[in-house]
Each structure stands twice: as structure tokens, then as C-alpha cells.
Design a protein around this motif. Structure first.
Motif, PDB file in Angstrom:
ATOM      1  N   GLY A  29      -3.615  -6.239   9.868  1.00  0.00           N
ATOM      2  CA  GLY A  29      -3.247  -5.150  10.667  1.00  0.00           C
ATOM      3  C   GLY A  29      -3.824  -3.630  10.384  1.00  0.00           C
ATOM      4  O   GLY A  29      -3.983  -2.550  10.964  1.00  0.00           O
ATOM      5  N   GLY A  30      -4.105  -3.423   8.997  1.00  0.00           N
ATOM      6  CA  GLY A  30      -4.219  -2.308   8.604  1.00  0.00           C
ATOM      7  C   GLY A  30      -4.185  -2.435   7.041  1.00  0.00           C
ATOM      8  O   GLY A  30      -3.779  -3.219   6.481  1.00  0.00           O
ATOM      9  N   ASP A  31      -4.408  -1.114   6.305  1.00  0.00           N
ATOM     10  CA  ASP A  31      -4.537  -1.096   4.945  1.00  0.00           C
ATOM     11  C   ASP A  31      -3.337  -0.426   4.414  1.00  0.00           C
ATOM     12  O   ASP A  31      -2.827   0.717   4.938  1.00  0.00           O
ATOM     13  CB  ASP A  31      -5.771  -0.195   4.482  1.00  0.00           C
ATOM     14  N   VAL A  32      -2.718  -0.911   3.328  1.00  0.00           N
ATOM     15  CA  VAL A  32      -1.449  -0.332   2.824  1.00  0.00           C
ATOM     16  C   VAL A  32      -1.691   0.095   1.379  1.00  0.00           C
ATOM     17  O   VAL A  32      -2.343  -1.002   0.510  1.00  0.00           O
ATOM     18  CB  VAL A  32      -0.398  -1.293   2.789  1.00  0.00           C
ATOM     19  N   ARG A  33      -1.570   1.142   0.900  1.00  0.00           N
ATOM     20  CA  ARG A  33      -1.889   1.609  -0.586  1.00  0.00           C
ATOM     21  C   ARG A  33      -0.583   2.288  -0.964  1.00  0.00           C
ATOM     22  O   ARG A  33       0.133   3.046  -0.759  1.00  0.00           O
ATOM     23  CB  ARG A  33      -2.774   2.455  -0.641  1.00  0.00           C
ATOM     24  N   CYS A  52      -0.308   1.133  11.177  1.00  0.00           N
ATOM     25  CA  CYS A  52       0.533   1.562  12.266  1.00  0.00           C
ATOM     26  C   CYS A  52      -0.241   1.872  13.604  1.00  0.00           C
ATOM     27  O   CYS A  52       0.236   2.276  14.543  1.00  0.00           O
ATOM     28  CB  CYS A  52       1.506   2.631  12.079  1.00  0.00           C
ATOM     29  N   GLY A  53      -1.609   1.996  13.323  1.00  0.00           N
ATOM     30  CA  GLY A  53      -2.433   2.421  14.489  1.00  0.00           C
ATOM     31  C   GLY A  53      -2.049   3.851  15.077  1.00  0.00           C
ATOM     32  O   GLY A  53      -2.465   4.832  14.073  1.00  0.00           O
ATOM     33  N   LYS A  54      -1.949   3.984  16.041  1.00  0.00           N
ATOM     34  CA  LYS A  54      -1.872   5.548  16.830  1.00  0.00           C
ATOM     35  C   LYS A  54      -0.291   5.967  16.664  1.00  0.00           C
ATOM     36  O   LYS A  54      -0.088   6.955  17.038  1.00  0.00           O
ATOM     37  CB  LYS A  54      -2.278   5.474  18.070  1.00  0.00           C
ATOM     38  N   GLU A  55       0.499   5.087  15.980  1.00  0.00           N
ATOM     39  CA  GLU A  55       1.915   5.537  15.937  1.00  0.00           C
ATOM     40  C   GLU A  55       2.183   6.773  14.892  1.00  0.00           C
ATOM     41  O   GLU A  55       1.359   6.939  14.068  1.00  0.00           O
ATOM     42  CB  GLU A  55       2.772   4.260  15.572  1.00  0.00           C
ATOM     43  N   THR A  56       3.104   7.504  15.126  1.00  0.00           N
ATOM     44  CA  THR A  56       3.180   8.891  14.508  1.00  0.00           C
ATOM     45  C   THR A  56       4.394   8.627  13.472  1.00  0.00           C
ATOM     46  O   THR A  56       5.271   9.624  12.841  1.00  0.00           O
ATOM     47  CB  THR A  56       3.355  10.013  15.098  1.00  0.00           C
ATOM     48  N   TYR A  57       5.353   7.422  13.692  1.00  0.00           N
ATOM     49  CA  TYR A  57       6.491   7.478  12.597  1.00  0.00           C
ATOM     50  C   TYR A  57       6.644   5.767  12.418  1.00  0.00           C
ATOM     51  O   TYR A  57       5.913   4.918  13.161  1.00  0.00           O
ATOM     52  CB  TYR A  57       7.610   7.716  13.473  1.00  0.00           C
ATOM     53  N   GLY A  58       7.123   5.688  11.112  1.00  0.00           N
ATOM     54  CA  GLY A  58       7.473   4.111  10.781  1.00  0.00           C
ATOM     55  C   GLY A  58       8.676   4.227   9.611  1.00  0.00           C
ATOM     56  O   GLY A  58       8.817   5.377   9.208  1.00  0.00           O
ATOM     57  N   LYS A  59       8.906   3.210   9.263  1.00  0.00           N
ATOM     58  CA  LYS A  59       9.938   2.974   8.294  1.00  0.00           C
ATOM     59  C   LYS A  59       9.454   2.169   6.971  1.00  0.00           C
ATOM     60  O   LYS A  59       8.806   1.167   7.401  1.00  0.00           O
ATOM     61  CB  LYS A  59      11.429   2.550   8.841  1.00  0.00           C
ATOM     62  N   GLY A  60      10.031   2.518   6.143  1.00  0.00           N
ATOM     63  CA  GLY A  60       9.579   1.378   4.821  1.00  0.00           C
ATOM     64  C   GLY A  60      11.050   1.351   3.979  1.00  0.00           C
ATOM     65  O   GLY A  60      11.911   2.247   3.959  1.00  0.00           O
ATOM     66  N   PRO A 101       6.501   0.500  15.138  1.00  0.00           N
ATOM     67  CA  PRO A 101       6.523   0.033  16.635  1.00  0.00           C
ATOM     68  C   PRO A 101       5.240  -0.649  17.073  1.00  0.00           C
ATOM     69  O   PRO A 101       4.141   0.081  16.489  1.00  0.00           O
ATOM     70  CB  PRO A 101       6.945   1.117  17.300  1.00  0.00           C
ATOM     71  N   PRO A 102       5.324  -1.499  17.727  1.00  0.00           N
ATOM     72  CA  PRO A 102       6.456  -2.448  18.217  1.00  0.00           C
ATOM     73  C   PRO A 102       6.959  -3.286  17.502  1.00  0.00           C
ATOM     74  O   PRO A 102       8.126  -3.774  17.552  1.00  0.00           O
ATOM     75  CB  PRO A 102       5.660  -2.743  19.670  1.00  0.00           C
ATOM     76  N   ARG A 103       6.031  -4.175  16.975  1.00  0.00           N
ATOM     77  CA  ARG A 103       6.241  -5.053  15.930  1.00  0.00           C
ATOM     78  C   ARG A 103       5.546  -5.311  14.722  1.00  0.00           C
ATOM     79  O   ARG A 103       5.189  -6.429  14.552  1.00  0.00           O
ATOM     80  CB  ARG A 103       6.311  -6.558  16.741  1.00  0.00           C
ATOM     81  N   ILE A 104       5.002  -4.158  14.262  1.00  0.00           N
ATOM     82  CA  ILE A 104       4.226  -4.560  13.101  1.00  0.00           C
ATOM     83  C   ILE A 104       4.977  -4.338  11.705  1.00  0.00           C
ATOM     84  O   ILE A 104       5.777  -3.464  11.565  1.00  0.00           O
ATOM     85  CB  ILE A 104       3.319  -3.240  13.121  1.00  0.00           C
ATOM     86  N   LYS A 105       4.826  -5.298  11.027  1.00  0.00           N
ATOM     87  CA  LYS A 105       5.279  -5.351   9.824  1.00  0.00           C
ATOM     88  C   LYS A 105       4.357  -5.627   8.480  1.00  0.00           C
ATOM     89  O   LYS A 105       3.626  -6.607   8.786  1.00  0.00           O
ATOM     90  CB  LYS A 105       6.605  -6.538   9.606  1.00  0.00           C
ATOM     91  N   GLN A 106       4.361  -4.876   7.389  1.00  0.00           N
ATOM     92  CA  GLN A 106       3.565  -5.146   6.512  1.00  0.00           C
ATOM     93  C   GLN A 106       4.393  -4.957   4.968  1.00  0.00           C
ATOM     94  O   GLN A 106       5.183  -4.338   4.948  1.00  0.00           O
ATOM     95  CB  GLN A 106       2.443  -3.918   6.354  1.00  0.00           C
ATOM     96  N   THR A 107       3.899  -6.002   4.013  1.00  0.00           N
ATOM     97  CA  THR A 107       4.585  -5.923   2.843  1.00  0.00           C
ATOM     98  C   THR A 107       3.448  -6.074   1.745  1.00  0.00           C
ATOM     99  O   THR A 107       2.194  -6.405   1.848  1.00  0.00           O
ATOM    100  CB  THR A 107       5.237  -7.490   2.650  1.00  0.00           C
ATOM    101  N   VAL A 108       3.881  -5.233   0.820  1.00  0.00           N
ATOM    102  CA  VAL A 108       2.831  -5.082  -0.339  1.00  0.00           C
ATOM    103  C   VAL A 108       3.761  -5.052  -1.641  1.00  0.00           C
ATOM    104  O   VAL A 108       4.918  -4.432  -1.729  1.00  0.00           O
ATOM    105  CB  VAL A 108       2.073  -3.595  -0.345  1.00  0.00           C
ATOM    106  N   THR A 109       3.141  -5.367  -2.702  1.00  0.00           N
ATOM    107  CA  THR A 109       3.874  -5.446  -4.110  1.00  0.00           C
ATOM    108  C   THR A 109       3.000  -4.385  -5.161  1.00  0.00           C
ATOM    109  O   THR A 109       1.913  -4.418  -5.035  1.00  0.00           O
ATOM    110  CB  THR A 109       4.006  -6.782  -4.692  1.00  0.00           C
ATOM    111  N   TYR A 110       3.783  -3.983  -6.057  1.00  0.00           N
ATOM    112  CA  TYR A 110       3.226  -3.285  -7.022  1.00  0.00           C
ATOM    113  C   TYR A 110       3.955  -3.401  -8.356  1.00  0.00           C
ATOM    114  O   TYR A 110       5.175  -4.000  -8.400  1.00  0.00           O
ATOM    115  CB  TYR A 110       3.057  -1.581  -6.803  1.00  0.00           C
TER     116      TYR A 110
END
Length: 170
Positions: A29-33, A52-60, A101-110
């Protein structure tokens, strides 16, 4: 014979490439850094994503650092969040989960790297007298003196042989 060795080597290289491919495709769905990729306790970690695409808010949420908000960054379509690693964070890997939103979830480790507590002690011979704690009866500089003496003896023997060889050739 050369071909017999090339086959297993080629198989190892191709196997390494195939095993590394799923990590590159894990975020469709996209890149996470995560910056820095190897953080010490007390460091502020920045997470940015285009997932998150065009969304302007998310939670982590970071397992070590807790919850944080993803807000618009400098570039369009990029959400950025920050959290601080606690000083008692344990070395190892930390997993960060991002939700949009709506149901995008990404996981990354460091990586969380340990930090030495206090100053690093170093010097001649045994660092900070580490050899003295092990029951050595000599000075902490004994090993250094022994090595220096051996090097000096080697130089003297070499010089002696050289002068003897010069006398015999005349």
C-alpha cells in the motif's frame, strides 16, 4: 571441477535474493520509513509513510515508544509521526504499527541499539584495569610491557643478524 563449485555458489546467491524479495514487497500500500534505522534509548524516532494515500491523519504505535499521531509532512501524501524511545528501552528490534482510514494497516521494524552507561574506559594495557579483577598478580600494564619487550628483542636480533651478514660478505 570449477563448474562443480559454481553451482552451489550460484544457488546460495539466488537463494539470498529470493529470501530478501518478500521484505521488499511487504508494504504493497505504500512506503514506510523509520529514521534513524538504529535508535538508542532516549532518541526521537521519526516515522513517515505514503501508505495512507490521500488521508491527512493516521495513528501509530511502537511497542517500545507507545502511541503517536501521523500528521501531514512536508510533501503531499506523506504522513509523519514522532515518538521518543524511553531511556530504559531494551536492545533488539521494535515493531511500529501504522493505521489509516478506512482499513490500512502497515507494520515495520527497526533496531534499538544499547547505549553504554557512563563513560567508556580505555587506556594502555588492560582497559580500565580489567585484568586486575581476574586475579592477575601483575601490573595492568604487564601485557603491554611484555609485547613491547618482545618487539624490541625482535628488532635487536634482526639488526644483529644484519651486521653479522655484512661482516661475512666482505
Amino acid at each position: 571441477m570449477r563448474l562443480a563449485r559454481t553451482g552451489p555458489q550460484l544457488a546460495l546467491v539466488l537463494g539470498a535474493l529470493v529470501l530478501s524479495a518478500p521484505s521488499a514487497v511487504a508494504a504493497p500500500g505504500g512506503d514506510v520509513r523509520v529514521n534513524p534505522g538504529k535508535a538508542a534509548p532516549g532518541t526521537t524516532v521519526t516515522v513517515s509513510t505514503t501508505a495512507c494515500g490521500k488521508e491527512t491523519y493516521g495513528k501509530g504505535e511502537s511497542e517500545a515508544g507507545g502511541k503517536f499521531h501521523l500528521l501531514p509532512g512536508d510533501r503531499e501524501g506523506v504522513l509523519v509521526g514522532k515518538f521518543t524511545l524511553p531511556l530504559d528501552a531494551v536492545s533488539g528490534t521494535d515493531t511500529v504499527t501504522l493505521k489509516c482510514p478506512p482499513r490500512i494497516k502497515q507494520t515495520v521494524t527497526y533496531q534499538i541499539s544499547g547505549r553504554p552507561i557512563g563513560a567508556v574506559e580505555a587506556g594502555f594495557g588492560w582497559a580500565a584495569g580489567a585484568g586486575a579483577d581476574e586475579g592477575d598478580s601483575g601490573s595492568p600494564y604487564a601485557l603491554g610491557a611484555l609485547l613491547l619487550g618482545g618487539a624490541a628483542a625482535g628488532v635487536l636480533i634482526r639488526m644483529r643478524r644484519r651486521t653479522t651478514a655484512a661482516r661475512n660478505s666482505v
